[in-house]
Motif scaffolding. Structure first.
Motif, PDB file in Angstrom:
ATOM      1  N   GLU A 113      78.042   8.281  84.604  1.00 29.14           N
ATOM      2  CA  GLU A 113      77.736   8.407  86.033  1.00 29.14           C
ATOM      3  C   GLU A 113      79.055   8.585  86.777  1.00 29.14           C
ATOM      4  O   GLU A 113      80.031   7.880  86.508  1.00 29.14           O
ATOM      5  CB  GLU A 113      77.017   7.159  86.547  1.00 29.14           C
ATOM      6  N   LEU A 114      79.078   9.530  87.710  1.00 29.87           N
ATOM      7  CA  LEU A 114      80.294   9.837  88.455  1.00 29.87           C
ATOM      8  C   LEU A 114      80.136   9.448  89.917  1.00 29.87           C
ATOM      9  O   LEU A 114      79.028   9.478  90.458  1.00 29.87           O
ATOM     10  CB  LEU A 114      80.614  11.328  88.350  1.00 29.87           C
ATOM     11  N   ASN A 115      81.254   9.086  90.549  1.00 30.73           N
ATOM     12  CA  ASN A 115      81.209   8.808  91.987  1.00 30.73           C
ATOM     13  C   ASN A 115      81.385  10.104  92.772  1.00 30.73           C
ATOM     14  O   ASN A 115      81.411  11.203  92.184  1.00 30.73           O
ATOM     15  CB  ASN A 115      82.248   7.756  92.382  1.00 30.73           C
ATOM     16  N   GLU A 116      81.538   9.991  94.066  1.00 38.33           N
ATOM     17  CA  GLU A 116      81.619  11.194  94.897  1.00 38.33           C
ATOM     18  C   GLU A 116      82.876  12.010  94.623  1.00 38.33           C
ATOM     19  O   GLU A 116      82.943  13.205  94.947  1.00 38.33           O
ATOM     20  CB  GLU A 116      81.562  10.818  96.385  1.00 38.33           C
ATOM     21  N   ASP A 117      83.883  11.389  93.992  1.00 38.97           N
ATOM     22  CA  ASP A 117      85.104  12.106  93.624  1.00 38.97           C
ATOM     23  C   ASP A 117      85.039  12.663  92.213  1.00 38.97           C
ATOM     24  O   ASP A 117      86.045  13.128  91.681  1.00 38.97           O
ATOM     25  CB  ASP A 117      86.319  11.184  93.750  1.00 38.97           C
ATOM     26  N   ARG A 118      83.859  12.581  91.571  1.00 39.51           N
ATOM     27  CA  ARG A 118      83.644  13.048  90.205  1.00 39.51           C
ATOM     28  C   ARG A 118      84.447  12.225  89.197  1.00 39.51           C
ATOM     29  O   ARG A 118      84.854  12.718  88.145  1.00 39.51           O
ATOM     30  CB  ARG A 118      84.005  14.543  90.052  1.00 39.51           C
ATOM     31  N   ILE A 119      84.657  10.943  89.511  1.00 40.58           N
ATOM     32  CA  ILE A 119      85.354  10.022  88.620  1.00 40.58           C
ATOM     33  C   ILE A 119      84.323   9.121  87.944  1.00 40.58           C
ATOM     34  O   ILE A 119      83.448   8.568  88.614  1.00 40.58           O
ATOM     35  CB  ILE A 119      86.384   9.166  89.392  1.00 40.58           C
ATOM     36  N   PRO A 120      84.386   8.929  86.613  1.00 46.89           N
ATOM     37  CA  PRO A 120      83.396   8.113  85.899  1.00 46.89           C
ATOM     38  C   PRO A 120      83.432   6.654  86.352  1.00 46.89           C
ATOM     39  O   PRO A 120      84.494   6.049  86.460  1.00 46.89           O
ATOM     40  CB  PRO A 120      83.822   8.226  84.429  1.00 46.89           C
ATOM     41  N   ILE A 121      82.247   6.097  86.623  1.00 44.95           N
ATOM     42  CA  ILE A 121      82.159   4.697  87.029  1.00 44.95           C
ATOM     43  C   ILE A 121      81.223   3.896  86.128  1.00 44.95           C
ATOM     44  O   ILE A 121      81.247   2.668  86.136  1.00 44.95           O
ATOM     45  CB  ILE A 121      81.675   4.577  88.490  1.00 44.95           C
ATOM     46  N   LYS A 122      80.407   4.583  85.325  1.00 37.71           N
ATOM     47  CA  LYS A 122      79.449   3.885  84.475  1.00 37.71           C
ATOM     48  C   LYS A 122      79.019   4.816  83.358  1.00 37.71           C
ATOM     49  O   LYS A 122      79.012   6.036  83.514  1.00 37.71           O
ATOM     50  CB  LYS A 122      78.224   3.451  85.296  1.00 37.71           C
ATOM     51  N   SER A 123      78.660   4.230  82.206  1.00 35.63           N
ATOM     52  CA  SER A 123      78.179   5.040  81.088  1.00 35.63           C
ATOM     53  C   SER A 123      76.826   4.524  80.617  1.00 35.63           C
ATOM     54  O   SER A 123      76.520   3.336  80.736  1.00 35.63           O
ATOM     55  CB  SER A 123      79.174   5.005  79.922  1.00 35.63           C
ATOM     56  N   ASN A 124      76.032   5.435  80.104  1.00 37.55           N
ATOM     57  CA  ASN A 124      74.711   5.085  79.576  1.00 37.55           C
ATOM     58  C   ASN A 124      74.473   5.837  78.276  1.00 37.55           C
ATOM     59  O   ASN A 124      74.937   6.968  78.099  1.00 37.55           O
ATOM     60  CB  ASN A 124      73.603   5.460  80.571  1.00 37.55           C
ATOM     61  N   ILE A 125      73.753   5.192  77.384  1.00 41.37           N
ATOM     62  CA  ILE A 125      73.333   5.850  76.149  1.00 41.37           C
ATOM     63  C   ILE A 125      71.938   6.408  76.366  1.00 41.37           C
ATOM     64  O   ILE A 125      70.998   5.664  76.641  1.00 41.37           O
ATOM     65  CB  ILE A 125      73.327   4.879  74.956  1.00 41.37           C
ATOM     66  N   LYS A 126      71.817   7.727  76.273  1.00 47.51           N
ATOM     67  CA  LYS A 126      70.528   8.388  76.420  1.00 47.51           C
ATOM     68  C   LYS A 126      69.948   8.617  75.026  1.00 47.51           C
ATOM     69  O   LYS A 126      70.465   9.417  74.241  1.00 47.51           O
ATOM     70  CB  LYS A 126      70.679   9.722  77.151  1.00 47.51           C
TER      71      LYS A 126
END
Length: 713
Positions: free
Chosen positions: A418-431
């Motif tokens: 998941e990216l914030n408004e600056d396109r910087i990663p803030i969270k990860s998920n396993i799909k």
């Protein structure tokens, strides 16, 4: 250590203690045994210093610096380019030159007390004995990592030492970044001064540039040549044009798309009908890119060079200009779009009994995300619940049949950020795979297989000696020795015996996967078996697809993002129009062409996969940059001769735990069984071992996360 050096060290020891010391205590502080200090040498120096009134000896034969306030002068300590002075207001003693070893813990600008130590060539040399007041200005430097600690590396012209950084949870330090800090402790001149970082200049543009390095490193081109853009901009939207000759109008059919929620390039759609015998007629409708991109056009040449789109964490580097991939070719809902459709008829046993290919004009009636489709399949309120549940049921029947016929049931998952408004990663998920993703997967697999069978059948019907030139997606049989090594490892891991095989069969692999399904060892076993397989590639020769259990297979369903599919579309149309009777000159051209393209796009696919992995690694490091010092549970996913790779449960990121950090033992690497074994404790670390670790270090430039061992779980 000579006499002068010993004198300096002695004065440091005495200035650093609050209590007088006897000779034995002084020798201990000086580590006399390691430094080769003789008692006689020390006694001689003590006498000299006493005679110069720098130290005093009390009635208990203990020594200390002379503490006579009349001999101590206050001044300001100045340090510049390796030289120190104390400037005072005393007209007779206005400047004291201070050697670095006599500077105690003074920093530039501090108010200090200094004592005369010596006079050389008319210059007064002093010893700083106390800090009266700190200047407490910001200390600027660069964050660096060394020997398990982070330091603020400073300008040597301004500071004598680098500063040890005190950690707290939300520092957000980035190695190599400029930072400012405030001194928190420096009472012992033998130890480095400590600072708390006050400001870290974390520039978002710098983080974005880290992702840009991935693009540069893998030579991915985000922009298209002007002549390609010009050609793309001249293409007309199909909703604004008339139905082309030979194209079948099926806009009345109920067609839907199911894609990731953030997708923009919708290149496949599905439909369901029944024939007069109540057989299932499954429609797979693919964006007709070849209609807009003729062979050897500017767009085609550029797409061939790229080979495929590359999906990085923060961006997509497309194979086609966005006006095509995200607009004109994309099967958007409620808009007329040209498609290439395959209609597949299944009997009551879900066997493929008939297939037809048509160039079509479609109008998708509904766009689902995978999550929305799954909710509908599970009974969520929707106008199309019955249809979606039927489609899901058909796909599960096809899936089971595929595994029964030789397909391997590897579990699949994908790391998404998941990216914030600056396109910087803030969270990860396993799909992980769901009924909705499996539904689309099975239908696309069936379509890919069907068009391959179509070419094979058409070639035979036309009386050709060989199958017409084509591009296949092949997955050759795995190396028996490599698979047997995997079986042996799984035997050791689980305590179950698995015999070596003389022939690798999908059935044997599926038996192991099914046996440990839903057990803690399942992810590890999946990983080990996948690694034992050959790599799927493109080829002009048909060797079948071992992993899917198909004798005939190609890629047809993603021409927006894969050049293989675009070529396959062209070849299918060409053979359909000629009824499989291609000229000799055309076949002589296509044979080397399909080989050259297959070899090239196999390489571009590998490059994209490596770039995508590098992007994921970088995203993981950036995501945890604020979590250094935090503890997490994780699982060992890899063992190499210098350490263990772990994936953390909570964060889904992978890093390295070096073997030297495993604890108080010597660990031997067992390459055959991929494990470390403690010589004394017999503690074992292998794939699947559960550990608690601390994030010890990150390196954004190298996309590395290093762990510190806490305990084995």
């Amino acid at each position: 250590m000579n006499k002068e050096q010993l004198t300096d060290q002695l004065l440091l020891v005495l200035s650093d203690t609050a209590k007088p010391l006897n000779i034995s205590q002084i020798l201990k502080e000086l580590d006399s045994s390691s430094n080769g200090i003789e008692v006689s040498d020390l006694e001689e120096i003590l006498i000299d210093l006493s005679e110069n009134n720098l130290i005093t000896k009390n009635s208990k034969n203990k020594y200390s610096l002379v503490d006579d306030s009349t001999d101590l002068i206050e001044g300001f300590y100045n340090y510049k380019r390796g030289h120190s002075v104390v400037v005072t207001n005393d007209s007779h003693n206005s400047i004291f030159y201070v050697d670095n070893e006599h500077s105690y813990t003074a920093l530039d600008g501090d108010k200090v007390k200094v004592k005369l130590y010596d006079v050389k060539k008319g210059k007064q040399y002093g010893v700083v004995v106390d800090i009266v007041e700190r200047k407490n200005s910001d200390i600027e430097g660069t964050v660096e990592y060394s020997d398990g600690e982070y330091y603020l590396k400073t300008n040597p012209d301004k500071y004598r030492y680098d500063f040890l950084i005190e950690w707290h949870d939300d520092l957000g330090l980035l190695e190599g970044k400029k930072a400012k800090g405030v001194l928190t402790d420096w009472s012992n001149p033998k130890k480095p001064p400590k600072v708390k970082v006050k400001v870290v200049n974390e520039n978002i543009d710098d983080l974005r540039s880290a992702f840009n390095r991935i693009v540069d490193e893998y030579e991915l081109n985000e922009t298209f040549p002007i002549k390609v853009q010009k050609e793309a901009n001249q293409i007309k939207d199909p909703s604004e044009t008339k139905l082309s000759k030979g194209r079948k109008d099926i806009r009345d059919k109920f067609i839907i798309t199911v894609d990731p929620a953030d997708a923009k390039d919708f290149d496949d759609a599905i439909s369901l009908e029944y024939d007069e015998n109540n057989n299932i007629v499954l429609g797979v409708h693919i964006a007709d890119v070849s209609f807009y991109v003729p062979e050897n056009s500017e767009i085609d040449i550029e797409a061939r060079e790229r080979g495929n789109s590359t999906y990085l964490v923060d961006r997509v580097v497309p194979m086609l200009p966005e006006v095509l991939s995200n607009d004109i070719c994309s099967l958007k809902p409620n808009i007329d779009r040209n498609a290439f459709s395959v209609f597949m008829t299944l009997d009551s046993n879900y066997e493929l009994i008939h297939y037809e290919l048509h160039e079509t004009l479609i109008n998708s009636k509904k766009r689902y995300s995978y999550e929305e489709a799954l909710d509908t399949i599970n009974g969520g309120k929707d106008d199309n619940t019955a249809l979606m549940q039927t489609l899901a049921e058909i796909s599960q029947k096809l899936r089971r049949k595929r595994f029964e016929n030789g397909g391997i049931n590897f579990s699949s998952s994908e790391l998404r950020f998941e990216l914030n408004e600056d396109r910087i990663p803030i969270k990860s998920n396993i799909k992980s795979a769901t009924k909705s993703t499996q539904m689309i997967e099975e239908f696309m697999l069936l379509a890919n297989r069907s068009v391959t069978l179509f070419v094979k059948g058409l070639s035979k019907k036309a009386g050709n000696k060989d199958t017409l030139p084509f591009i296949y997606r092949i997955h050759e049989d795995p190396d028996r020795a490599v698979v047997n090594e995997a079986f042996q490892f799984i035997s050791h891991l689980t305590g179950n015996k698995f015999k070596k095989v003389s022939e690798v069969r999908a059935k044997d692999i599926n038996n192991i996967l099914n046996k440990f399904e839903d057990t803690p060892n399942s992810p590890v076993i999946n990983q080990v078996l996948i690694r034992s397989m050959a790599k799927a590639i493109y080829s002009q020769k048909n060797y079948g697809h071992f992993g899917l259990g198909f004798e005939d297979y190609t890629h047809f369903t993603s021409p927006i993002r894969r050049y293989a599919d675009l070529v396959v579309h062209r070849l299918l149309k060409e053979y359909m129009k000629s009824n499989g009777k291609a000229s000799k000159s055309r076949i002589d051209y296509l044979k080397p062409f399909t080989k050259t393209v297959s070899d090239h796009i196999s390489l571009t696919e590998r490059k994209s996969m490596e770039a995508e992995r590098a992007s994921n690694k970088l995203a993981a490091v950036i995501m945890v940059r604020n979590k250094v010092g935090n503890e997490y549970n994780g699982t060992v996913t890899g063992v190499i001769n210098f350490g263990l790779f772990l994936i953390l449960d909570e964060l889904n990121v992978e890093g390295l735990l070096h073997v030297k950090d495993l604890g108080n033992d010597y660990y031997r690497f067992d390459e055959k069984n991929l494990k470390f074994l403690g010589k004394r404790t017999k503690t074992e670390f292998t794939i699947g071992t559960r550990l608690r670790v601390k994030i010890a270090k990150i390196n954004i430039g190298k996309s590395q996360i290093d762990f510190e061992f806490i305990e084995k779980l």
